[in-house]
Design a protein around this motif. Structure first.
Motif, PDB file in Angstrom:
ATOM      1  N   TYR A 136       0.786  -1.420   0.202  1.00 16.55           N
ATOM      2  CA  TYR A 136       0.083  -0.097  -0.055  1.00 16.55           C
ATOM      3  C   TYR A 136       0.952   1.306  -0.036  1.00 16.55           C
ATOM      4  O   TYR A 136       0.619   2.275  -0.860  1.00 16.55           O
ATOM      5  CB  TYR A 136      -0.886   0.046   1.114  1.00 16.55           C
ATOM      6  CG  TYR A 136      -1.915   0.976   1.179  1.00 16.55           C
ATOM      7  CD1 TYR A 136      -3.313   0.537   0.663  1.00 16.55           C
ATOM      8  CD2 TYR A 136      -1.877   2.067   1.691  1.00 16.55           C
ATOM      9  CE1 TYR A 136      -4.504   1.634   0.657  1.00 16.55           C
ATOM     10  CE2 TYR A 136      -2.789   3.176   1.708  1.00 16.55           C
ATOM     11  CZ  TYR A 136      -4.237   2.953   1.191  1.00 16.55           C
ATOM     12  OH  TYR A 136      -5.062   3.897   1.151  1.00 16.55           O
ATOM     13  N   THR A 137       1.904   1.098   0.938  1.00 15.93           N
ATOM     14  CA  THR A 137       2.799   2.387   0.826  1.00 15.93           C
ATOM     15  C   THR A 137       3.460   2.486  -0.516  1.00 15.93           C
ATOM     16  O   THR A 137       3.758   3.810  -0.850  1.00 15.93           O
ATOM     17  CB  THR A 137       3.722   2.346   2.106  1.00 15.93           C
ATOM     18  OG1 THR A 137       3.204   1.886   3.016  1.00 15.93           O
ATOM     19  CG2 THR A 137       4.801   3.715   2.236  1.00 15.93           C
ATOM     20  N   SER A 138       3.970   1.600  -1.130  1.00 19.72           N
ATOM     21  CA  SER A 138       4.625   1.698  -2.327  1.00 19.72           C
ATOM     22  C   SER A 138       3.778   2.254  -3.533  1.00 19.72           C
ATOM     23  O   SER A 138       3.973   3.008  -4.377  1.00 19.72           O
ATOM     24  CB  SER A 138       5.177   0.243  -2.828  1.00 19.72           C
ATOM     25  OG  SER A 138       6.006  -0.176  -1.595  1.00 19.72           O
ATOM     26  N   SER A 139       2.520   1.842  -3.359  1.00 27.52           N
ATOM     27  CA  SER A 139       1.367   2.145  -4.246  1.00 27.52           C
ATOM     28  C   SER A 139       1.317   3.871  -4.177  1.00 27.52           C
ATOM     29  O   SER A 139       1.135   4.532  -5.204  1.00 27.52           O
ATOM     30  CB  SER A 139       0.251   1.691  -4.282  1.00 27.52           C
ATOM     31  OG  SER A 139      -0.621   1.914  -2.836  1.00 27.52           O
ATOM     32  N   ALA A 208      -0.197  13.273   2.564  1.00 26.75           N
ATOM     33  CA  ALA A 208      -0.880  13.030   3.900  1.00 26.75           C
ATOM     34  C   ALA A 208      -0.955  11.655   4.532  1.00 26.75           C
ATOM     35  O   ALA A 208      -0.821  11.302   5.488  1.00 26.75           O
ATOM     36  CB  ALA A 208      -2.173  13.888   3.868  1.00 26.75           C
ATOM     37  N   GLU A 209      -1.353  11.074   3.255  1.00 28.57           N
ATOM     38  CA  GLU A 209      -1.517   9.511   3.473  1.00 28.57           C
ATOM     39  C   GLU A 209      -0.487   8.688   3.861  1.00 28.57           C
ATOM     40  O   GLU A 209      -0.333   7.881   4.880  1.00 28.57           O
ATOM     41  CB  GLU A 209      -2.261   8.931   2.446  1.00 28.57           C
ATOM     42  CG  GLU A 209      -2.820   7.145   2.893  1.00 28.57           C
ATOM     43  CD  GLU A 209      -3.887   6.800   1.668  1.00 28.57           C
ATOM     44  OE1 GLU A 209      -4.319   5.919   2.053  1.00 28.57           O
ATOM     45  OE2 GLU A 209      -3.772   7.431   0.721  1.00 28.57           O
ATOM     46  N   LEU A 210       0.626   9.064   3.051  1.00 30.60           N
ATOM     47  CA  LEU A 210       2.116   8.302   3.440  1.00 30.60           C
ATOM     48  C   LEU A 210       2.433   8.884   4.774  1.00 30.60           C
ATOM     49  O   LEU A 210       3.050   8.048   5.389  1.00 30.60           O
ATOM     50  CB  LEU A 210       2.991   9.021   2.291  1.00 30.60           C
ATOM     51  CG  LEU A 210       4.210   8.267   2.193  1.00 30.60           C
ATOM     52  CD1 LEU A 210       4.187   6.942   1.714  1.00 30.60           C
ATOM     53  CD2 LEU A 210       5.353   8.996   1.168  1.00 30.60           C
ATOM     54  N   CYS A 211       2.407  10.262   5.048  1.00 30.01           N
ATOM     55  CA  CYS A 211       2.786  10.682   6.459  1.00 30.01           C
ATOM     56  C   CYS A 211       2.226   9.832   7.595  1.00 30.01           C
ATOM     57  O   CYS A 211       2.716   9.326   8.537  1.00 30.01           O
ATOM     58  CB  CYS A 211       2.967  12.055   6.547  1.00 30.01           C
ATOM     59  SG  CYS A 211       3.971  12.816   5.423  1.00 30.01           S
TER      60      CYS A 211
END
Length: 263
Positions: A136-139, A208-211
Motif C-alpha cells: 500500500y505504501t509503495s502504491s 498526508a496519507e503517506l505520512c
C-alpha cells in the motif's frame, strides 16, 4: 474509454484503504474522471478543426498544430489518470492473493482458518499491516511520482498552464511567420487550471496519507519495543531472578524446619 471498469476495480481497493485514501479516490472520480468525461472532452472536441491559421499553404496548419500541441490535453489527462490509478491495482492483486490463500485453507479444512464460509472471506476487510503495508505504501509512492512527472510534462509541453489566443508559427512548409488562433482559449484555460488544481490536491492527499502510514508504523514499532513481552532476554532474566528467589525461600524454610526439629 471504459472508466466504469476502473471504478469497479478501485472500488474494491477502497474498502481496505485509510480514510485519507477514500477521500483521494472520491476526488479522483468526481473531480477528475467525471469532469474529463462530461465536460472537458466536449470543450476540446473541436480542437484541431477550429485551429485556424491565416494562410492557405497546404500542410502549414497541420504542422503548426503539431508544434504547439504535440499531444492533446484530453489524451494527456487520460494517460495521467491511468498511470495514477495503476499502483492501486497492486493493492487489489495483493488482497486478491490473500483471499485466494484463505479460501484454499478453508477448502482444505485447515484449523488455522477461522472463517465459517467463503462469503465471509470475500467480505473480509484487511488491515494495512505487514506485507500489505509495504504494498500500500509503495502504491502511494508511485502515485506521487506519476502525478509530479505528468504535471512537469504538462508545463513543459505547453509552456505553462494558460491557453494563448494567438500563436505565431514559422515552421516549414509555412511560407513565412503566420498567425494561428485557438478556439475558446479562455474556457480551455479555466479547465486546465481546474485540472491542475485538483491534481495538486491529490498530491497533498497522497503526502498526508503517506505520512499517516509512516507515523502509524513507527508508533507501532515503538510500542512493541517498549513492551517487555517482545524482549525474550528480559523475560529470561526475570525468570532467572524468580527461580533464585524461590530457591532462597525453600532453603530458608528447610533450615527453619530443621532447627525446630533439632530443638
Amino acid at each position: 474509454m471504459d472508466w466504469g471498469s476502473l471504478h469497479t476495480i478501485l472500488g474494491g481497493v477502497n474498502k481496505h484503504s485509510t480514510s485519507i485514501g477514500k477521500i483521494w479516490l472520491t476526488v479522483l472520480f468526481i473531480f477528475r474522471i467525471m469532469i474529463l468525461v462530461v465536460a472537458a472532452e466536449r470543450v476540446w472536441g473541436d480542437e484541431q478543426d477550429d485551429f485556424v491559421c491565416n494562410t492557405l499553404q497546404p500542410g502549414c496548419k497541420n504542422v503548426c498544430y503539431d508544434h504547439f500541441f504535440p499531444i492533446s490535453h484530453i489524451r494527456l489527462w487520460a494517460l495521467q489518470l491511468i498511470f495514477v490509478s495503476t499502483p492501486a491495482l497492486l493493492v487489489a492483486m495483493h488482497v486478491a492473493y490473500r483471499r485466494h490463500e484463505k479460501k484454499r485453507q478453508f477448502r482444505k479444512g485447515d484449523r488455522k482458518c477461522e472463517y465459517k464460509d467463503i462469503e465471509e472471506i470475500r467480505k473480509q476487510r484487511f488491515h494495512i499491516e505487514g506485507s500489505l503495508w509495504w504494498t500500500y505504501t509503495s502504491s502511494i509512492f508511485f502515485r506521487l511520482i506519476f502525478e509530479a512527472v505528468f504535471m512537469y510534462a504538462f508545463y513543459f509541453m505547453y509552456d505553462g498552464f494558460r491557453m494563448p489566443r494567438l500563436m505565431k508559427c514559422n515552421a516549414w512548409p509555412c511560407p513565412n511567420t503566420v498567425d494561428c488562433f485557438v478556439s475558446r482559449p479562455t474556457e480551455k484555460t479555466v479547465f486546465t487550471i481546474f485540472m491542475i488544481a485538483v491534481s495538486s490536491i491529490c498530491i497533498l492527499l497522497n503526502v498526508a496519507e503517506l505520512c499517516y502510514l509512516l507515523a502509524k508504523f513507527f508508533l507501532r514499532r515503538s510500542k512493541r519495543a517498549g513492551n517487555p513481552k517482545h524482549h525474550p532476554n528480559h523475560e529470561n532474566k526475570e525468570e532467572t531472578k524468580q527461580n533464585e528467589m524461590n530457591e532462597l525461600i525453600s532453603d530458608s524454610c528447610q533450615n527453619t524446619v530443621t532447627g525446630f526439629s533439632g530443638s
